[in-house]
Design a protein around this motif. Structure first.
Motif, PDB file in Angstrom:
ATOM      1  N   GLU A   2       1.273  13.032  -4.762  1.00  0.00           N
ATOM      2  CA  GLU A   2      -0.170  12.810  -4.682  1.00  0.00           C
ATOM      3  C   GLU A   2      -0.635  12.890  -3.235  1.00  0.00           C
ATOM      4  O   GLU A   2       0.004  12.346  -2.326  1.00  0.00           O
ATOM      5  N   ASP A   3      -1.769  13.545  -3.008  1.00  0.00           N
ATOM      6  CA  ASP A   3      -2.295  13.729  -1.653  1.00  0.00           C
ATOM      7  C   ASP A   3      -2.584  12.377  -1.000  1.00  0.00           C
ATOM      8  O   ASP A   3      -3.162  11.480  -1.634  1.00  0.00           O
ATOM      9  N   GLY A  38      -1.217   6.046   2.667  1.00  0.00           N
ATOM     10  CA  GLY A  38      -1.540   7.052   1.654  1.00  0.00           C
ATOM     11  C   GLY A  38      -0.354   7.524   0.853  1.00  0.00           C
ATOM     12  O   GLY A  38      -0.431   8.556   0.171  1.00  0.00           O
ATOM     13  N   VAL A  39       0.756   6.784   0.917  1.00  0.00           N
ATOM     14  CA  VAL A  39       1.965   7.163   0.185  1.00  0.00           C
ATOM     15  C   VAL A  39       2.080   6.291  -1.058  1.00  0.00           C
ATOM     16  O   VAL A  39       2.364   5.087  -0.968  1.00  0.00           O
ATOM     17  N   LYS A  67      -8.916   6.433  -3.195  1.00  0.00           N
ATOM     18  CA  LYS A  67      -8.874   5.678  -4.452  1.00  0.00           C
ATOM     19  C   LYS A  67      -8.772   4.172  -4.180  1.00  0.00           C
ATOM     20  O   LYS A  67      -9.437   3.362  -4.836  1.00  0.00           O
ATOM     21  N   LEU A  68      -7.948   3.809  -3.216  1.00  0.00           N
ATOM     22  CA  LEU A  68      -7.743   2.392  -2.913  1.00  0.00           C
ATOM     23  C   LEU A  68      -9.004   1.785  -2.304  1.00  0.00           C
ATOM     24  O   LEU A  68      -9.326   0.613  -2.572  1.00  0.00           O
ATOM     25  N   LEU A  82       2.427  -1.122   3.146  1.00  0.00           N
ATOM     26  CA  LEU A  82       2.307  -0.198   4.271  1.00  0.00           C
ATOM     27  C   LEU A  82       2.347   1.246   3.802  1.00  0.00           C
ATOM     28  O   LEU A  82       1.654   2.111   4.354  1.00  0.00           O
ATOM     29  N   ASP A  83       3.156   1.513   2.778  1.00  0.00           N
ATOM     30  CA  ASP A  83       3.167   2.870   2.204  1.00  0.00           C
ATOM     31  C   ASP A  83       1.785   3.228   1.665  1.00  0.00           C
ATOM     32  O   ASP A  83       1.276   4.323   1.905  1.00  0.00           O
TER      33      ASP A  83
END
Length: 630
Positions: free
Chosen positions: A308-309, A301-302, A316-317, A296-297
């Motif tokens: 990291e932004d 985007g965490v 990226k993912l 979930l993080d």
């Protein structure tokens, strides 16, 4: 009552051993495939500032799902994870054949598109437990069995099916307890969720969809629910669910996992390999943690490096998924194409019939279920006390009024017309909005015809709708000293009952059209006040440009019929100084008139039918979804 309706109370002692042989293996295994599923919705238009024009309308189109693909086989349990707004519930609804609109892509079931047979073999458990609060667990499941199971099964077999599901889902201890709800104490949250699952398990589904089945439950109860679902999957069923934040114990029970973020797939594959995959693309947790929390993080985007932004992490993912997993998913889909049609569909127990039961069976079961659910409302002592007190107060205020006090008598008639216009109107407005979710759920599953539900709902409300006003009339009529003849009394009573049925029809139409209690109540008040003002009692000289209202005013016709029950054309009353004046010339009567009684009855009957037709047509929009996958 029709013989097809089984006395639920008499079935509670069915031996539990009957349930152990039920639902062991899926009869018709289903492989679910979905490829490049895209779903778009149009956002409301908004005004934007332009240099050339002062303002212009701009219609935005949101993409909820962005080319999602996957395959789930029999005996597999897929969990779809993602933060709120990621599209997981939308995808689940699309896979369940319940999402219309701008849906593109390919969704197939054993290589075939969604069909009636697929629908009959599919169970769909919504996030909210949409159940009747006053029915017991046994009653809930038995009534569902009588409605959903085909007529190839006998009534006793349907009852045993329900009892078997109760045993299988561990509901034996609470089977005689009411389900309960927000304002009524009943079974626990976990038991209520199992009842919802049980309703779908009655049809022995090959494909089971669940939206957040562990939402709001403690970890132990959630563990039991998922363990039950795992057992069902092991029986050859295909299970697909959305889940928000499962514990690590739950996470490792899933065969497959899909991670979504803003409509994009970030992962699809074996649940046990998910951590290895993200480590291979450069995202590994810095400390030991629940895999679901870590996923979930990432979907938000965490990453482990919190500096990291977030947008960059998501991008990226998405790229990593397309480079490393998308081709594997495509290959898996192609492999399944060679097997399409090999899996046996099994015999259709419905034998091509559109509905599992006949219209009369549906009506009978729904009527009995409705009477059981709403008997607490019908025999509400507060409502009965309210009517009796108003009747006594009216009887005392108009105690033994004489024709010499004609204005007082007419006032009683108009008060009666007004009171029994408002009371059933507001009662009826509350008929459909509270049941909207249940009706939508049951209609989506193809449980019954809308006409059988509508007629059963009307019939179940009739007893108290007619009993209370009859009590009111018996009290006020004789206390007020109205015309003491059987003909006048019956004329008065039947006029009032017809008035109530018409007002009830108006309330049903408003409730079905608006489906918002506050708005429908406000609208109903305005309409009924308008009808009362134009009814001919308060205003005798209505301007011509607005006089048309009286022709659609129920109060106008009710008032005319009530006057006709007490007074005859040519009848006189003492008007002072020993003179006798015609009742028909009295100001509050002259404008309405004593003639046209038959026409008034016809007008009310037309309204009675028209309002209910409007309500029926308004309900047709509920629970009707079409699968439009390309």
């Amino acid at each position: 009552m029709n013989g097809d309706v089984v006395d639920v109370e008499a079935q509670r002692d069915v031996p539990e051993s009957n349930g152990h042989a039920i639902l062991k293996m899926a009869k018709r295994p289903v492989t679910l495939k979905f490829q490049d599923v895209v779903y778009k919705v149009k956002s409301p238009k908004r005004k934007t500032i332009s240099l050339k024009k002062e303002s212009q309308s701009e219609s935005l189109e949101r993409v909820i799902l962005k080319g999602v693909s996957g395959v789930v086989r029999p005996s597999e349990m897929l969990a779809m994870l993602g933060p709120s707004g990621s599209g997981k519930t939308t995808l689940l609804t699309a896979l369940g054949g319940r999402l219309g609109g701008n849906l593109k892509g390919s969704i197939s079931y054993n290589g075939k598109p969604f069909s009636k047979q697929t629908k009959r073999n599919t169970g769909f458990v919504t996030q909210d437990d949409v159940l009747y609060a006053h029915l017991t667990v046994t009653e809930t499941l038995v009534y569902t069995a009588l409605l959903r199971l085909p007529n190839t099964m006998t009534k006793d077999e349907k009852i045993r099916q329900a009892e078997g599901v109760i045993v299988q889902l561990g509901l034996t201890r609470c089977k005689s307890s009411i389900v309960g709800g927000h304002h009524l104490r009943g079974v626990s949250g976990g038991e209520r969720k199992r009842v919802s699952i049980g309703q779908e398990m009655l049809i022995d589904p090959s494909l089971l969809f669940l939206d957040e089945p562990t939402s709001g439950l403690d970890s132990t109860t959630a563990q039991r629910i998922v363990s039950t679902l795992s057992e069902l999957a092991n029986g050859g069923r295909t299970v697909v669910m959305t889940i928000h934040q499962p514990s690590s114990r739950l996470f490792y029970m899933f065969h497959k996992v899909m991670l979504l973020s803003e409509g994009n797939a970030l992962y699809f594959g074996n649940g046990a390999q998910v951590m290895d995959y993200f480590e291979s693309v450069g995202y590994a947790p810095s400390v030991a943690m629940n895999p679901a929390d870590f996923l979930l993080d990432l979907a938000n985007g965490v990453g482990p490096d919190e500096t990291e932004d977030h947008v960059i992490v998501k991008e990226k993912l998405i790229v990593s998924y397309k480079n490393k997993l998308a081709n594997k998913v495509k290959e898996e889909l192609e492999e399944e194409e060679d097997k399409d049609g090999v899996v046996c569909e099994g015999n259709d127990p419905y034998k091509g019939e559109e509905w599992p039961t006949t219209w009369w069976q549906q009506f009978s079961v729904l009527l009995k279920r409705g009477l059981k659910e709403r008997k607490h409302e019908s025999f509400d002592m507060l409502k009965i006390a309210e009517i009796v007190l108003v009747a006594l107060l009216a009887g005392l205020l108009w105690w033994q009024s004489k024709i010499s006090n004609l204005q007082d008598q007419i006032g009683l008639l108009y008060f009666t017309s007004g009171f029994w216009g408002f009371f059933p109107l507001f009662e009826a407005i509350f008929t459909f909005p509270p049941e909207r979710m249940i009706l939508s759920k049951e209609r989506s599953s193809g449980m019954y015809r809308l006409s059988s539900y509508f007629m059963a709902r009307m019939a179940s409300d009739l007893p108290m709708e007619l009993v209370l006003p009859t009590i009111f009339v018996f009290i006020t009529y004789w206390m007020a000293g109205l015309e003491p003849t059987v003909t006048s009394f019956l004329h008065y009573l039947f006029t009032l009952l017809l008035t109530i049925l018409v007002a009830q029809g108006l309330g049903l139409a408003l409730g079905a059209l608006v489906m918002d209690l506050k708005s429908a109540t406000t609208l109903g008040s305005v309409i009924m006040l308008t009808f009362l003002l134009a009814g001919g009692f308060y205003v005798q000289h209505i301007p011509k440009f607005i006089s048309w209202i009286k022709y659609v005013s129920t109060s106008n016709y009710n008032y005319k019929l009530l006057l006709g029950s007490q007074y005859q054309i040519g009848e006189t009353y003492p008007c002072g100084n020993g003179k006798e004046c015609l009742v028909a010339d009295f100001p509050s009567i002259k404008n309405v008139g004593l003639d046209g009684q038959v026409n008034s009855v016809i007008a009310l009957v037309v309204m009675f039918v028209a309002y209910r037709l409007i309500a029926y047509v308004a309900l047709m929009r509920i629970g009707v979804t079409k699968n439009k996958t390309a």
